[in-house]
Design a protein around this motif. Structure first.
Motif, mmCIF file in Angstrom:
data_model
loop_
_atom_site.group_PDB
_atom_site.id
_atom_site.type_symbol
_atom_site.label_atom_id
_atom_site.label_comp_id
_atom_site.label_asym_id
_atom_site.label_seq_id
_atom_site.Cartn_x
_atom_site.Cartn_y
_atom_site.Cartn_z
ATOM 1 N N ILE A 62 -7.824 -5.627 0.163
ATOM 2 C CA ILE A 62 -6.640 -5.461 -0.698
ATOM 3 C C ILE A 62 -6.311 -6.753 -1.436
ATOM 4 O O ILE A 62 -5.159 -7.002 -1.794
ATOM 5 C CB ILE A 62 -5.423 -4.952 0.105
ATOM 6 N N SER B 240 -11.945 0.957 4.604
ATOM 7 C CA SER B 240 -11.846 -0.496 4.619
ATOM 8 C C SER B 240 -13.243 -1.060 4.374
ATOM 9 O O SER B 240 -14.191 -0.326 4.071
ATOM 10 C CB SER B 240 -11.323 -0.976 5.974
ATOM 11 N N LEU C 171 0.845 -1.190 0.000
ATOM 12 C CA LEU C 171 0.000 0.000 0.000
ATOM 13 C C LEU C 171 0.885 1.246 0.000
ATOM 14 O O LEU C 171 2.102 1.167 -0.026
ATOM 15 C CB LEU C 171 -0.900 -0.012 1.239
ATOM 16 N N ASP C 172 0.241 2.402 0.039
ATOM 17 C CA ASP C 172 0.958 3.654 0.251
ATOM 18 C C ASP C 172 0.148 4.480 1.241
ATOM 19 O O ASP C 172 -0.933 4.076 1.676
ATOM 20 C CB ASP C 172 1.188 4.402 -1.068
ATOM 21 N N ASN C 173 0.668 5.635 1.609
ATOM 22 C CA ASN C 173 0.012 6.429 2.647
ATOM 23 C C ASN C 173 -1.415 6.822 2.263
ATOM 24 O O ASN C 173 -2.308 6.855 3.115
ATOM 25 C CB ASN C 173 0.832 7.680 2.961
ATOM 26 N N ALA C 174 -1.636 7.103 1.000
ATOM 27 C CA ALA C 174 -2.977 7.500 0.563
ATOM 28 C C ALA C 174 -3.961 6.345 0.705
ATOM 29 O O ALA C 174 -5.101 6.534 1.154
ATOM 30 C CB ALA C 174 -2.929 7.997 -0.879
ATOM 31 N N ARG C 175 -3.546 5.149 0.317
ATOM 32 C CA ARG C 175 -4.447 3.997 0.376
ATOM 33 C C ARG C 175 -4.752 3.585 1.810
ATOM 34 O O ARG C 175 -5.822 3.016 2.076
ATOM 35 C CB ARG C 175 -3.871 2.816 -0.404
ATOM 36 N N VAL C 176 -3.857 3.890 2.725
ATOM 37 C CA VAL C 176 -4.120 3.581 4.133
ATOM 38 C C VAL C 176 -5.295 4.403 4.657
ATOM 39 O O VAL C 176 -6.053 3.951 5.523
ATOM 40 C CB VAL C 176 -2.854 3.810 4.985
ATOM 41 N N THR C 177 -5.478 5.594 4.127
ATOM 42 C CA THR C 177 -6.569 6.458 4.593
ATOM 43 C C THR C 177 -7.905 6.127 3.925
ATOM 44 O O THR C 177 -8.940 6.659 4.339
ATOM 45 C CB THR C 177 -6.245 7.936 4.329
ATOM 46 N N GLU C 178 -7.907 5.260 2.917
ATOM 47 C CA GLU C 178 -9.151 4.919 2.213
ATOM 48 C C GLU C 178 -10.021 4.005 3.070
ATOM 49 O O GLU C 178 -9.533 3.318 3.974
ATOM 50 C CB GLU C 178 -8.821 4.236 0.885
ATOM 51 N N SER D 297 -11.275 3.300 8.236
ATOM 52 C CA SER D 297 -10.302 3.284 7.150
ATOM 53 C C SER D 297 -9.401 2.054 7.303
ATOM 54 O O SER D 297 -9.461 1.342 8.310
ATOM 55 C CB SER D 297 -9.451 4.553 7.199
ATOM 56 N N ARG D 298 -8.549 1.838 6.304
ATOM 57 C CA ARG D 298 -7.556 0.769 6.460
ATOM 58 C C ARG D 298 -6.633 1.063 7.643
ATOM 59 O O ARG D 298 -6.168 0.146 8.327
ATOM 60 C CB ARG D 298 -6.748 0.621 5.173
#
Length: 228
Positions: free
Chosen positions: A141, A34, A25-32, A40-41
């Motif tokens: 994911i 879940s 993942l990256d930092n942006a996808r962690v905030t999306e 969020s993730r």
């Protein structure tokens, strides 16, 4: 008899699968978001880390959480962290759990979890395994219920059926897997509903991860299960 040594090894393997996937993942996808409503993730990863510390507390004879409010506040505090911090926290908290589990102890003793729930210490590693596997799926994911180890899926179906057994808000049930195996659950009185499906779909329904639309029911409509 629960095999806590085997389950601890399974926890290590499941944690490594999750961390390998999470590092992509990256930092942006962690905030999306879940798959868990309102989380969020980052919330999922933060919960996994704090749950490892909570189960470490259980094995050490301490309260699982200081309070429900503290538990929730800790997850909210940790959810926005960058990916590398999240991954490190899940790895290090998981290592602390394994370290506590390596201390010689009476694994037949009774321990206390949340809300007054008690269990054998020997089942705590399986409970941690459940957290890691199901929340890996919740991250959304690419890891699905169908990807869970078959032995784990069967044990979790058994565990959840047992958890709902005798529950006043769940009608009598026979959970029937597509290979013919049946497990009773729900109230002990009344003609049971027979709920049939694939392992992944049955687990998804029992664990609140799927709506049960892929299951078949004989004897009435599929009941709504209370939250875990």
């Amino acid at each position: 008899m629960n095999d806590h040594v085997r389950d601890l090894a399974s926890v290590r393997d499941a944690t490594e699968r999750l961390l390998t996937a999470a590092t992509k993942l990256d930092n942006a996808r962690v905030t999306e978001p879940s798959r868990l409503p309102g989380w969020s993730r980052g919330h999922v990863l933060a919960h996994l880390a704090r749950n490892a510390d909570a189960l470490t507390n259980v094995l050490a004879g301490r309260p699982m959480y200081a309070s429900a409010d503290v538990r929730d506040a800790d997850i909210e505090r940790d959810a926005p962290r960058p990916l590398d911090v999240q991954v490190t926290d899940v790895r290090e908290s998981g290592a602390r759990f394994q370290d506590e589990a390596s201390v010689p102890a009476d694994w037949s003793r009774t321990v206390e979890l949340r809300n007054g729930v008690t269990d054998s210490a020997s089942r705590v590693p399986f409970r941690r395994w459940v957290e890691v596997e199901l929340h890996h799926v919740d991250l959304g994911i690419g890891y699905e219920l169908e990807d869970l180890p078959e032995g784990f899926t069967q044990r979790e179906i058994n565990f959840l059926a047992e958890r709902f057994r005798g529950h006043p808000d769940v009608p009598a049930l026979l959970v029937k897997q597509d290979d013919g195996r049946m497990i009773s659950s729900g109230r002990r009185e009344g003609e049971p509903l027979i709920v049939t499906g694939r392992q992944a779909d049955l687990l998804g329904w029992l664990a609140g991860r799927r709506d049960g639309s892929a299951l078949t029911v004989d004897g009435g409509p599929l009941p709504a299960l209370p939250p875990l």
